[in-house]
Design a protein around this motif. Structure first.
Motif, mmCIF file in Angstrom:
data_model
loop_
_atom_site.group_PDB
_atom_site.id
_atom_site.type_symbol
_atom_site.label_atom_id
_atom_site.label_comp_id
_atom_site.label_asym_id
_atom_site.label_seq_id
_atom_site.Cartn_x
_atom_site.Cartn_y
_atom_site.Cartn_z
ATOM 1 N N ALA A 167 2.184 4.380 2.732
ATOM 2 C CA ALA A 167 2.358 5.092 1.462
ATOM 3 C C ALA A 167 2.848 6.510 1.702
ATOM 4 C CB ALA A 167 1.038 5.111 0.692
ATOM 5 N N ILE A 225 4.789 1.005 -4.870
ATOM 6 C CA ILE A 225 4.161 0.842 -3.563
ATOM 7 C C ILE A 225 3.102 -0.229 -3.717
ATOM 8 C CG2 ILE A 225 2.789 1.947 -1.782
ATOM 9 C CD1 ILE A 225 4.038 4.585 -2.620
ATOM 10 N N ARG A 275 -3.946 3.202 -8.295
ATOM 11 C CA ARG A 275 -2.616 3.752 -8.506
ATOM 12 C C ARG A 275 -2.620 4.686 -9.708
ATOM 13 N NH1 ARG A 275 -2.176 -1.465 -7.418
ATOM 14 N NH2 ARG A 275 -1.162 -2.046 -5.504
ATOM 15 N N ARG A 302 -1.350 8.994 -5.552
ATOM 16 C CA ARG A 302 -1.785 7.770 -4.905
ATOM 17 C C ARG A 302 -3.108 8.101 -4.231
ATOM 18 N NH1 ARG A 302 1.815 6.190 -7.771
ATOM 19 N NH2 ARG A 302 3.844 5.608 -7.030
#
Length: 184
Positions: A51, A67, A74, A79
């Motif tokens: 990520a 992602i 999320r 993130r």
């Protein structure tokens, strides 16, 4: 050195051998649990690294890519990766409000201040602010450490399992011998 230990095991009584086998089986189970936990942690660190890598390649101001990660929460602006707790974002989201997970089920409101940095949980509730590159390097170092520990534990678990199997066979042989020979 293994030969003297083998001779001592042969001289143990059935009760002593049973206790030793149970202890060795317990150690094998604990090692296998540790291996599973290390594997899980390494997978999550790999997800965090992926990520961070993907987000660091994206130019600022572009649309967020999708992602796909196994378990992290999320958000449009951030993130939040579970277990390693690496918080990342992009500059288009600076100043935006978001929910920050404190536990798996407890979220608190927060505001994204600096979109160029990540916070890395280094354990026992301590976070260190790092750049994206430093965050990736940290995750990679932790992955390498976990893989090294995994390999060592795997070798140890294999040896313990072998010892437990040998003790089991020796115990069965002693029990057969005791039941075949008449008691005096």
């Amino acid at each position: 050195m293994a030969s003297p230990a083998r001779i001592e095991v042969d001289k143990l009584s059935v009760e002593q051998l049973k206790a030793l086998k149970e202890q060795t089986d317990l150690e094998v189970n604990l090692l296998q649990d540790s291996l599973t936990k290390i594997r899980t942690a390494a997978t999550r660190l790999e997800n965090a690294t992926a990520a961070l890598h993907e987000l660091s390649l994206r130019p600022h101001g572009t649309a967020h890519p999708t992602i796909t990660l196994s378990s992290p929460q999320r958000s449009t602006c951030a993130r939040v990766l579970s277990l390693v707790n690496v918080f990342v974002s992009d500059s288009a989201c600076a100043g935006k409000k978001l929910l920050v997970p404190l536990t798996a089920s407890l979220y608190v409101p927060g505001t994204l201040d600096d979109a160029e940095k990540v916070l890395v949980d280094v354990g026992t509730g301590y976070f260190i602010e790092k750049t994206m590159t430093q965050g990736k390097e940290y995750c990679e170092r932790k992955i390498n450490l976990l893989k090294s520990n995994f390999d060592e534990l795997l070798e140890m678990a294999t040896k313990k399992k072998s010892i437990a199997d040998e003790m089991g066979m020796l115990l069965q042989a002693k029990l057969r011998q005791a039941s075949a020979s008449p008691s005096s």
